[in-house]
Design an enzyme around this catalytic site. Sequence first.
Site, PDB file in Angstrom:
ATOM      1  N   THR A 124       0.836  -1.202   0.000  1.00  9.93           N
ATOM      2  CA  THR A 124       0.000   0.000   0.000  1.00  9.93           C
ATOM      3  C   THR A 124       0.866   1.246   0.000  1.00  9.93           C
ATOM      4  O   THR A 124       1.999   1.228   0.482  1.00  9.93           O
ATOM      5  CB  THR A 124      -0.887   0.081   1.256  1.00  9.93           C
ATOM      6  OG1 THR A 124      -0.033   0.186   2.408  1.00  9.93           O
ATOM      7  CG2 THR A 124      -1.800  -1.104   1.383  1.00  9.93           C
ATOM      8  N   ASP A 125       0.312   2.331  -0.531  1.00  7.67           N
ATOM      9  CA  ASP A 125       0.877   3.624  -0.175  1.00  7.67           C
ATOM     10  C   ASP A 125       0.678   3.755   1.330  1.00  7.67           C
ATOM     11  O   ASP A 125      -0.218   3.131   1.914  1.00  7.67           O
ATOM     12  CB  ASP A 125       0.166   4.752  -0.930  1.00  7.67           C
ATOM     13  CG  ASP A 125       1.015   6.014  -1.009  1.00  7.67           C
ATOM     14  OD1 ASP A 125       1.949   6.142  -0.200  1.00  7.67           O
ATOM     15  OD2 ASP A 125       0.727   6.857  -1.864  1.00  7.67           O
ATOM     16  N   TRP A 126       1.492   4.562   1.965  1.00  8.01           N
ATOM     17  CA  TRP A 126       1.514   4.610   3.428  1.00  8.01           C
ATOM     18  C   TRP A 126       0.179   5.157   3.969  1.00  8.01           C
ATOM     19  O   TRP A 126      -0.137   6.328   3.822  1.00  8.01           O
ATOM     20  CB  TRP A 126       2.684   5.456   3.891  1.00  8.01           C
ATOM     21  CG  TRP A 126       3.949   4.695   4.146  1.00  8.01           C
ATOM     22  CD1 TRP A 126       4.714   4.752   5.280  1.00  8.01           C
ATOM     23  CD2 TRP A 126       4.608   3.751   3.290  1.00  8.01           C
ATOM     24  NE1 TRP A 126       5.797   3.903   5.176  1.00  8.01           N
ATOM     25  CE2 TRP A 126       5.758   3.270   3.966  1.00  8.01           C
ATOM     26  CE3 TRP A 126       4.334   3.235   2.023  1.00  8.01           C
ATOM     27  CZ2 TRP A 126       6.628   2.324   3.425  1.00  8.01           C
ATOM     28  CZ3 TRP A 126       5.196   2.293   1.467  1.00  8.01           C
ATOM     29  CH2 TRP A 126       6.320   1.849   2.167  1.00  8.01           C
ATOM     30  N   GLY A 127      -0.613   4.238   4.546  1.00 10.26           N
ATOM     31  CA  GLY A 127      -1.912   4.612   5.082  1.00 10.26           C
ATOM     32  C   GLY A 127      -3.060   4.397   4.111  1.00 10.26           C
ATOM     33  O   GLY A 127      -4.188   4.822   4.379  1.00 10.26           O
ATOM     34  N   ALA A 128      -2.801   3.706   3.004  1.00 12.45           N
ATOM     35  CA  ALA A 128      -3.843   3.522   1.984  1.00 12.45           C
ATOM     36  C   ALA A 128      -4.712   2.290   2.209  1.00 12.45           C
ATOM     37  O   ALA A 128      -5.690   2.081   1.489  1.00 12.45           O
ATOM     38  CB  ALA A 128      -3.214   3.438   0.600  1.00 12.45           C
TER      39      ALA A 128
END
Length: 754
Positions: free
Chosen positions: A230-234
């Site tokens: 994931t993108d960070w926090g996605a």
Amino acid sequence: MRKKVEEMLNMLTLDEKIALCSGADFWHTEKVERLGIPSVMMCDGPHGLRKQEGESDHMGIHESIKTVCYPSASALASGFDENVLEQLGEALGRECQAEDVGMLLGPGLNMKRSPLCGRNFEYFSEDPYLAGKLAGAYIRSLQKQGVAACVKHFAANNQETMRMNGSSNMDERTLHEIYLPAFEMAVKEGKTRSVMCAYNAVNGEFCSENKMLLTDILRKKWGFDGFVVTDWGAAKDVVKGIRAGLNLVMPGGYGTHEAALKAALESGKVTKSEVDAIVADVLQFIFDYQEQKQENTGIDREELAKLSEELAVQCAVLLKNDSCDEKVLPISTEKKAVFIGAFAEKPRYQGSGSSHINANRVTSALEAAKKYCVAYAKGYHAETESADEELVQEAVKAAKQADVAVVFAGLPDSFESEGFDREHDQLPDNQNRLIEEISEVQKNLVVVLHGGSPMHLPWLKKVKAVLCMHLGGQQVGAAAVRLLYGQDNPSGKLAETWAKKLPDTPAYLNFPGPDGIADYCERIYMGYRYYDKKEMDVQFPFGHGCSYTDFAYSDLKVEKSTLSDTETVRVTCKIKNTGSVYGKEVVQLYVRDLESSVDRPVRELKGFVKTDLNPNQEKQVEFLLDKRSFAYYETKIHDWYVESGDFAIEIGASSRDIRLREIVHVDSSAELPYHYTLESNVGSLLKTAKGRAVLEQLMLPMSKGEEESTFDVLGEGAAKMQQRMFLEMPLGILESFGGMTREQLMQIVQDLNK
């Protein structure tokens, strides 16, 4: 290696497997000490290594170690040179090995749908072919050093406004023709080991839980065998993510993902076999890292700083260099020059956000030009838009006393960054005012631009030359001076169109969209595809770039005049340096469908070669075209399709400067499925071989000239009118006008659909 993965899966406990599905902290995968599974570090780094050893964040707020800052992607793409990206990939791989980093987050492959996207400096181009080719070169080179690439942000992350919960809404053809091909090339040609899914949704379904993207397209259609992070926090829904094909949730260390995944397993919403499949890809990445880890022999960052300078030179674009009596660039060492502008003393060389590099040093143009005894006037404050009258008048006075004035201008940090989109495409008011004032007193005026996106230049006609350095990395000042004084010849070409004004841009009415819900109403007409289709004047076209020398194009040869879409075709042409200095030219190949029955762009880039030439030297350049060079994405078959017909092979110095042209005929090896009904118009019979045979029979009465007297009465357009009306008639209406029974027509339809 896969056998080792299977063995390890049998040894891991369920809790250990769950832990491996998310990070251990902000930058590391989870380790399992009892089985010798190490933790692997991944770092930001599209144009430099951003390694944080203390407190971590994903927006570049906390300081990282000192490394080399290279030109950003928007600059690198303007090199139009795979070799440039290969050099960068090798250098970053060496830095990562020295710092024990197993994966670099990049490159960014999102298309530049609008010049207002705040993160455009991190992305290559408005053209998917160019972006994909450059990405492939970078990935292969980086991974040869034993460091995994992680292409991002998959997919259609084209704005910063509401990027974490917005949706990019588009039709299937647009998605596949514009927003996916660069990622596809990164997978198929670059063999990227990782893909980062974006925050946003595509057509209402978040990328982190989008099975169509992560499994159906990425894995099944393209054959991707790496892992998705994931993108960070996605990360959104745990169950949907697992079933969509998501492997690793970042960041970790909070225990929330582990708890949710364990609950899903206990409730039966997720199976152990599904978790095993997800963990297997993560383990493969970790084992690859172990196998390819090199002994730390240190890194010479002074050497890499020199590389950064060379790359900046290769990627700079000479936008304009007018000639009256003589061209102002390159500047003669005998001329008295003055550098004006805060960016001459403190250049803007990179963007803000997660890609922000803590550069080991920065060289300004003023510092690099010391040997030329250049005068300096600040001219404006970079932190404000308001003009300082004292600074302006000081600069005007200095310009009057010089033979050549060079104003260093561009976009400040507050104008473009990750996290927000640009509000407009203008330069700060104080910079525009300064340039206008100096143009009144100095005819030999040069502007050097710094920035990651196109800019509106209201004073363009009043200056003699414009050199765009983009965000050129820590040595951008030294690179600019080399180009200004002719030590090097500019050879970059614009990787995106610069429109005359913002309202001309394709997404102007639909960017960024209400609440981040962006409807891509421009469809496939993005970038030069849009401007060419509308025959619209632009400030600078895609592929544009001037040189200190001239090039002649000749002898275009296409090895076959007719070919099947299953064949490849070799194209060659000659390029000659007809000027007086050494230079490099980017030869661009575009393909144009001359008789398509579907809506297609005027031309599309399908090849580029950068070649270096001494004065009077001539070289032959070569391209190889395949099915995809002629194809469009056909939604009827959910795949690429070539329609039989004539295509123009165009060779140019830009998308608007076509020098050579040849025609080839391509025959399709497939026929599109078409379902006929009595409501299908007669013209639709042209779409299939069976249909064309039926149409030939139906047209026989019209070819006998039985209605010539009627044509005489109705005028010259009667024949054309009758033919057009006939082709647009529903088949069923032939019962009334064609003398056929309904039963006969039903039989024709039935036979056509067999």
